[in-house]
Design an enzyme around this catalytic site. Structure first.
Site: not given
Length: 434
Positions: A45, A100
């Site tokens: 970060y 999926k």
């Protein structure tokens, strides 16, 4: 407790957390970089993350180098046509979309994020998906009802710079086309001489018909809930009109006479033994894909015609038409060449790859998974098994090659031989061999 109730209970428990460190559902975030020291935190970060941001600002293509974009697919649905459940809404469809994602990861190591949209408005769906598309390497549209799904996909393909693929349309088309290719070879027939019947004019039926046309089939009789789609009807949308024939056939019984192939995408027990007996004299083929029960079961069809070649959507019969043979591997190939779209040629390449693999000797572990020893090219084996990891190598490389040939691949100087080796290593990894 009945088997059905027992399975229902097991399925519900499967979707719940198993421990205090587990999460509900089937997917979660997997970190690919460590974040256990001050230095790693600073790179993950602020302030270190600014460097890839600035590089991408200068060259958007570097998002493929510094982010997960190149291995990330959005599974997008509005919940209007969920499996065999119909319009159950976006949130109720979320378990399917998560599923999926499981298949993407399990069969092709593609990361997927499910996104359920609480709107049925075509323009709004297109606007939302187009606005977020560049965050992903591809968009998998899922379980969106026809005919809206056609317009949504068509317009998004024009707008987006990443592949957009509605699996409910094209997955079944790719796999049944592969089976049809092999039956044509086995029978010596020509595509242009075939009579094909498609029962069901929804998303999959229209897409299958279009793909059969690409293969060279000219005579396609399509049926919807009102019967044969013919030129005398005035109730057809623009997609059905493309299949309106000048014919006296009105019923399924009429249409199936002398048919070489029948594709069922409708409901159980529509096809009778007498209809099967009326089909063409040589190697007729039926793909009865209604779920959970097909339009006709293989035992009934074979009793009527011992020479019939039949596949269903079920895993307990031979020649399973399973979309997991298509969409994960198609996206794998498209992502790896950074394709901007999935072309008709790429879909046909996937079909040819599946047809070719069905002619190869079947590994023993695949036979064991099916409890069969008779898996060799022929009436009972015209489509590869979903458990055959070679599907990844065959289909992904064929799709990547077709993308390069069609000029939609961003990657230049692509080494196909090295790519096939990489795919084989990935297949072995997914199979637990390395």
């Amino acid at each position: 407790m009945s088997d059905k109730l027992s399975f229902q209970k097991e399925s519900l428990e499967y979707h719940r957390a198993k421990s205090e460190f587990d999460t509900n559902g089937k997917t979660a975030t997997l970190l690919t970089k460590p974040c256990t020291t001050q230095e790693e935190l600073s790179m993950a970060y602020s302030p270190g993350v600014a460097y890839p941001c600035l590089e991408i600002q200068k060259d958007a293509e570097l998002a493929y180098e510094y982010t997960n974009k190149g291995n990330l697919v959005a599974v997008v649905s509005d919940g209007t046509a969920v499996l065999g459940l119909g319009d159950i809404g976006p949130l109720a469809g979320k378990p399917v979309m998560e599923g999926k994602g499981v298949l993407f990861k399990s069969f092709a190591n593609v990361d997927a994020v499910d996104i359920e949209l609480n709107t049925k408005d075509t323009d709004e769906i297109i606007k939302i998906v187009a606005a977020m598309a560049d965050s992903f390497g591809g968009i998998n549209l899922e379980d969106i009802s026809a005919p809206r799904c056609f317009e949504i996909e068509e317009r998004l393909k024009e707008i987006c710079n990443v592949p957009v693929f509605h699996d409910d349309q094209h997955g079944t088309a790719v796999i049944t086309t592969a089976g049809l290719m092999n039956v044509i070879e086995m029978s010596g027939k020509k595509a242009e001489d075939l009579k094909v019947v498609v029962i069901g004019a929804g998303a999959a039926g229209i897409a299958c018909g279009n793909m059969y046309k690409e293969l060279g089939v000219k005579n396609i009789t399509m049926l919807d809930s009102k019967g044969v789609i013919h030129s005398g009807r005035d109730d057809l949308n623009k997609y059905k009109k493309l299949f309106a024939l000048d014919t006296d056939d009105r019923t399924l019984e009429d249409a199936m006479k002398n048919a070489d192939m029948v594709l069922g995408l409708s409901q159980a027990d529509l096809i009778t033994p007498e209809m099967v007996q009326s089909m063409s004299d040589t190697n007729p083929i039926i793909f009865a894909c209604a779920n959970p029960n097909p339009e006709i079961t293989p035992p009934v069809a074979k009793e009527a015609r011992p020479d019939i070649i039949i596949g269903t959507g079920r895993s307990d019969y031979a020649n399973q038409v399973n979309n997991v043979l298509g969409f994960p591997q198609i996206f794998r190939g498209a992502l790896d060449v950074r394709a901007t779209k999935i072309t008709e040629n790429m879909k046909l390449a996937a079909s040819r790859a599946l047809a070719a693999l069905a002619k190869e000797p079947v590994p023993q572990n695949v036979k064991k998974a099916h409890h069969r020893e008779d898996m060799e090219f022929g009436h009972e084996y015209i489509i590869p098994s979903p458990f055959d990891r070679r599907v990844l190598v065959y289909v992904a490389s064929a799709v990547a090659q077709a993308a390069i040939e069609d000029g939609v691949a961003r990657v230049k100087d692509f080494d196909m031989d090295a790519y096939k080796i990489k795919l084989q290593r990935l297949a072995d990894h997914l199979d637990g061999k390395i």
